[in-house]
Design an enzyme around this catalytic site. Structure first.
Site, PDB file in Angstrom:
ATOM      1  N   GLU A  32      61.634   5.342   5.366  1.00  0.00           N
ATOM      2  CA  GLU A  32      60.880   5.130   6.596  1.00  0.00           C
ATOM      3  C   GLU A  32      61.775   5.360   7.812  1.00  0.00           C
ATOM      4  O   GLU A  32      61.348   5.973   8.807  1.00  0.00           O
ATOM      5  CB  GLU A  32      60.302   3.719   6.630  1.00  0.00           C
ATOM      6  N   GLU A  89      57.961   0.882  -3.466  1.00  0.00           N
ATOM      7  CA  GLU A  89      57.360  -0.412  -3.136  1.00  0.00           C
ATOM      8  C   GLU A  89      56.275  -0.856  -4.106  1.00  0.00           C
ATOM      9  O   GLU A  89      56.159  -2.048  -4.427  1.00  0.00           O
ATOM     10  CB  GLU A  89      56.780  -0.379  -1.711  1.00  0.00           C
TER      11      GLU A  89
END
Length: 259
Positions: A115, A135
């Site tokens: 990210e 995730e």
């Protein structure tokens, strides 16, 4: 390690280098480190002497392994702090920091680490690096990446990464358009600095306009059209535009003033 040493800053002329400095934790993000990065970005944005930022990590194992799950399990409150640092980091992830940013991925970049790279405008990576969003294998989802990864790579690959949690290597990441360059490990920083130096030679207003409009063009076409009119007025009537034309005619390097 204290918060002050988790992020190392270095100036090289008009370039600011930010280095995540938690090698024993694979440069994983704590709330304090996240806020420190955001604060540094806001300061760079407000300093006219800084023309580009390079973000990298300490060591050769990882650029950033994402959220520090041990810190999270211990009560580290990610996203709770509404201070300037956290707000600056959110703007970074959205690509809204006006200063151009070069990511130097010296190793693996997963989860929040990927990210962070998506917040960069140009990405150079080691040929040993790997990338992904694991995730879903940990009960989470990529909060800052799920809405942005599809603006940088094809939708099918974005869905593959987010739904399987599997990693891809640097060469595939380059092939799908995530990376600008893949080099040997010892060439990551020199190559990133070369990109930053080339960027820093250009006109600040033109850079800010280009960065915002290109990003908006793939995420919000209506907003991009409105901002195009605004930026056209600002840039084409600026002192830098006149200086650029004069320098071209006089066959010399322009002296930018950012206005």
């Amino acid at each position: 390690m204290t918060a002050g040493t988790e992020l190392v800053r270095e100036r090289r002329g008009s370039i600011l280098i930010l280095r995540l400095n938690r090698p024993d934790a694979r440069n994983a993000l704590t709330a304090d480190l996240l806020a420190g990065i955001g604060t540094a970005m806001l300061e760079a944005e407000s300093d006219p002497e800084i023309r580009a930022v390079v973000v990298t990590g300490t060591g050769d194992r990882a650029f950033c392994a994402g959220m520090d799950l041990q810190a999270f399990a211990g009560g580290d409150e990610f996203g709770v702090d509404a201070g300037d640092g956290a707000a600056g980091y959110s703007r970074l992830l959205r690509g809204e920091i006006m200063v151009p940013i070069v990511g130097a991925a010296n190793g693996v970049a997963v989860g929040g680490g990927l990210e962070l790279l998506l917040g960069c405008d140009v990405i150079v990576a080691s040929n040993d690096a790997r990338f992904g969003f694991p995730e879903v294998k940990r009960g989470f989802f990529p909060v800052g990446g799920s809405t942005r990864i599809g603006t940088r790579i094809p939708l099918s690959i974005a869905l593959e990464l987010t739904l399987t949690g599997e990693l891809i290597d640097a060469h595939r990441a380059y092939e799908v358009g995530l990376l600008n360059a893949v080099v040997a490990p010892d060439e990551v920083m020199p190559t990133a600095l070369t990109f930053a130096e080339r960027i820093a030679e250009c006109a600040p207003l033109g850079l800010a306009a280009s960065k915002e409009l290109v990003r908006l063009g793939v995420s919000d076409a209506a907003r991009a059209a409105a901002r195009l009119e605004e930026w056209t007025s600002i840039v084409f009537q600026s002192e830098d535009a006149k200086e650029g034309a004069r320098a071209f005619v006089e066959k010399r390097k322009p002296v930018w003033r950012g206005r």
